[in-house]
Design an enzyme around this catalytic site. Sequence first.
Site, PDB file in Angstrom:
ATOM      1  N   CYS A 116       0.867  -1.170   0.000  1.00 50.98           N
ATOM      2  CA  CYS A 116       0.000   0.000   0.000  1.00 50.98           C
ATOM      3  C   CYS A 116       0.901   1.216   0.000  1.00 50.98           C
ATOM      4  O   CYS A 116       2.010   1.171   0.528  1.00 50.98           O
ATOM      5  CB  CYS A 116      -0.890   0.013   1.235  1.00 50.98           C
ATOM      6  SG  CYS A 116      -2.239   1.193   1.046  1.00 50.98           S
ATOM      7  N   CYS A 118       0.233   4.277   1.365  1.00 50.42           N
ATOM      8  CA  CYS A 118      -0.042   5.359   2.326  1.00 50.42           C
ATOM      9  C   CYS A 118       1.112   5.702   3.276  1.00 50.42           C
ATOM     10  O   CYS A 118       1.221   6.832   3.722  1.00 50.42           O
ATOM     11  CB  CYS A 118      -1.330   5.110   3.083  1.00 50.42           C
ATOM     12  SG  CYS A 118      -1.400   3.541   3.947  1.00 50.42           S
ATOM     13  N   CYS A 126      -3.778   6.086  -0.057  1.00 50.46           N
ATOM     14  CA  CYS A 126      -3.281   4.782  -0.496  1.00 50.46           C
ATOM     15  C   CYS A 126      -3.074   4.699  -2.001  1.00 50.46           C
ATOM     16  O   CYS A 126      -2.733   3.639  -2.530  1.00 50.46           O
ATOM     17  CB  CYS A 126      -4.233   3.681  -0.036  1.00 50.46           C
ATOM     18  SG  CYS A 126      -4.526   3.706   1.748  1.00 50.46           S
ATOM     19  N   LYS A 191     -11.678  -5.068   3.445  1.00 50.45           N
ATOM     20  CA  LYS A 191     -11.060  -4.117   4.375  1.00 50.45           C
ATOM     21  C   LYS A 191     -12.010  -2.935   4.527  1.00 50.45           C
ATOM     22  O   LYS A 191     -12.315  -2.234   3.559  1.00 50.45           O
ATOM     23  CB  LYS A 191      -9.719  -3.654   3.831  1.00 50.45           C
ATOM     24  CG  LYS A 191      -9.046  -2.623   4.720  1.00 50.45           C
ATOM     25  CD  LYS A 191      -7.664  -2.268   4.220  1.00 50.45           C
ATOM     26  CE  LYS A 191      -7.000  -1.261   5.127  1.00 50.45           C
ATOM     27  NZ  LYS A 191      -5.678  -0.881   4.639  1.00 50.45           N
ATOM     28  N   LYS A 244     -10.820  -7.525   7.631  1.00 53.50           N
ATOM     29  CA  LYS A 244     -10.142  -6.577   8.511  1.00 53.50           C
ATOM     30  C   LYS A 244     -11.040  -5.386   8.785  1.00 53.50           C
ATOM     31  O   LYS A 244     -11.601  -4.857   7.826  1.00 53.50           O
ATOM     32  CB  LYS A 244      -8.865  -6.120   7.807  1.00 53.50           C
ATOM     33  CG  LYS A 244      -8.115  -5.034   8.527  1.00 53.50           C
ATOM     34  CD  LYS A 244      -6.965  -4.568   7.685  1.00 53.50           C
ATOM     35  CE  LYS A 244      -6.328  -3.409   8.416  1.00 53.50           C
ATOM     36  NZ  LYS A 244      -5.359  -2.746   7.628  1.00 53.50           N
ATOM     37  N   TYR A 309      -1.264  -7.854  17.101  1.00 52.92           N
ATOM     38  CA  TYR A 309      -0.191  -7.250  17.890  1.00 52.92           C
ATOM     39  C   TYR A 309       0.012  -7.995  19.206  1.00 52.92           C
ATOM     40  O   TYR A 309       0.993  -7.755  19.903  1.00 52.92           O
ATOM     41  CB  TYR A 309      -0.497  -5.761  18.150  1.00 52.92           C
ATOM     42  CG  TYR A 309      -0.677  -4.994  16.848  1.00 52.92           C
ATOM     43  CD1 TYR A 309       0.427  -4.532  16.141  1.00 52.92           C
ATOM     44  CD2 TYR A 309      -1.948  -4.784  16.298  1.00 52.92           C
ATOM     45  CE1 TYR A 309       0.277  -3.871  14.934  1.00 52.92           C
ATOM     46  CE2 TYR A 309      -2.110  -4.125  15.097  1.00 52.92           C
ATOM     47  CZ  TYR A 309      -0.995  -3.674  14.409  1.00 52.92           C
ATOM     48  OH  TYR A 309      -1.146  -3.043  13.207  1.00 52.92           O
TER      49      TYR A 309
END
Length: 322
Positions: A116, A118, A126, A191, A244, A309
């Site tokens: 991407c 961005c 993006c 997404k 996502k 994470y």
Amino acid sequence: MRRFRRLRTSNAMRELVRETRLSKSELIYPMFVSDSIIEKKPIDSMPGIFQYPLDNLYELIKQVSDSEISGVLIFGIPNEKDELATSAYDDNGITQRAIRYIKSEFPKLLVIADICLCEYTSHGHCGVVKDGVILNDQTLPLLCEMAVSMAKAGADIIAPSDMMDGRVAAIRRSLDENGFVYTPIMAYSAKFASVYYTPFRDAAESAPAFGDRRTYQMDSANAREALREISDDIDEGADMVMVKPALPYLDIVHEASKRFDLPLAAYNVSGEYSMVKAAAQLGWIDERRVVMENLTSIKRAGANIIITYHALDAAKWIDEEN
Ligand code: PBG
Ligand code: ZN
């Protein structure tokens, strides 16, 4: 009377009949490498997560390798950004150098490259911007160049996250033409334009300078459209697909896992992580238990791969439970 409680009488009994078990091999850890720092730098809105300079990456990668999760999803933050995201497809860009380094130190670790623009554009969008519009078809060649550059650097999986139409087909073609016929594409197919990405944009320094991403990312209200996006990416040649964020979209994860038969990833994104960390820091919730419950829910809904994470902590907790 039916006594469901018979199978809940002890830990051993509960474990015997447990339907969903997390395993380390399905976890992927997202990580941030920055070209403009010399020491690892904490991300305020994501306690426990840091940006790393390339020179200090060993510490983190060693930890990932020791944890026995499958791999990392890598995000690079360049020190120079421009309108055309030049550093995204520079073979010597920060992300490419980081991939080469990781693969040379830990060849068995899977490295997934997020594709991407961005993090690399001065405007933070993006794609290519003209007159305030994010252009689709003009963005595709840049994404293709970026994908090939990441594959050349050694990326094991190419993961386009930009949400431009037609990108999977275009990237597949470029990879094939450049000899990367065995490099799979994990498409961020469904997404959503989500406020849950807010902490990530601190971590990746990629907040859009104007407007938002709603002309390319999906409206959070749409489930059937998400399935259409996924099916289209499969037709275009995706090897794996992704939903996502994860927890607010488990209905999509579940439906996608019933309908499609290729590996399904779910991305437990930054905001989902930070809310857990904040509540845990305040002493309002038990972090370990809430993380294990959340990740188990994502798997129970049908995800085969979980990007999170929490991966390093979860790996430790999975070990302790076994
Ligand atoms: C890049 C990208 C984003 C995330 C992953 N890849 C941010 C965005 O779309 O703004 C979000 C990840 C997270 O929140 O953890 N497009
Ligand atoms: Zn992006």
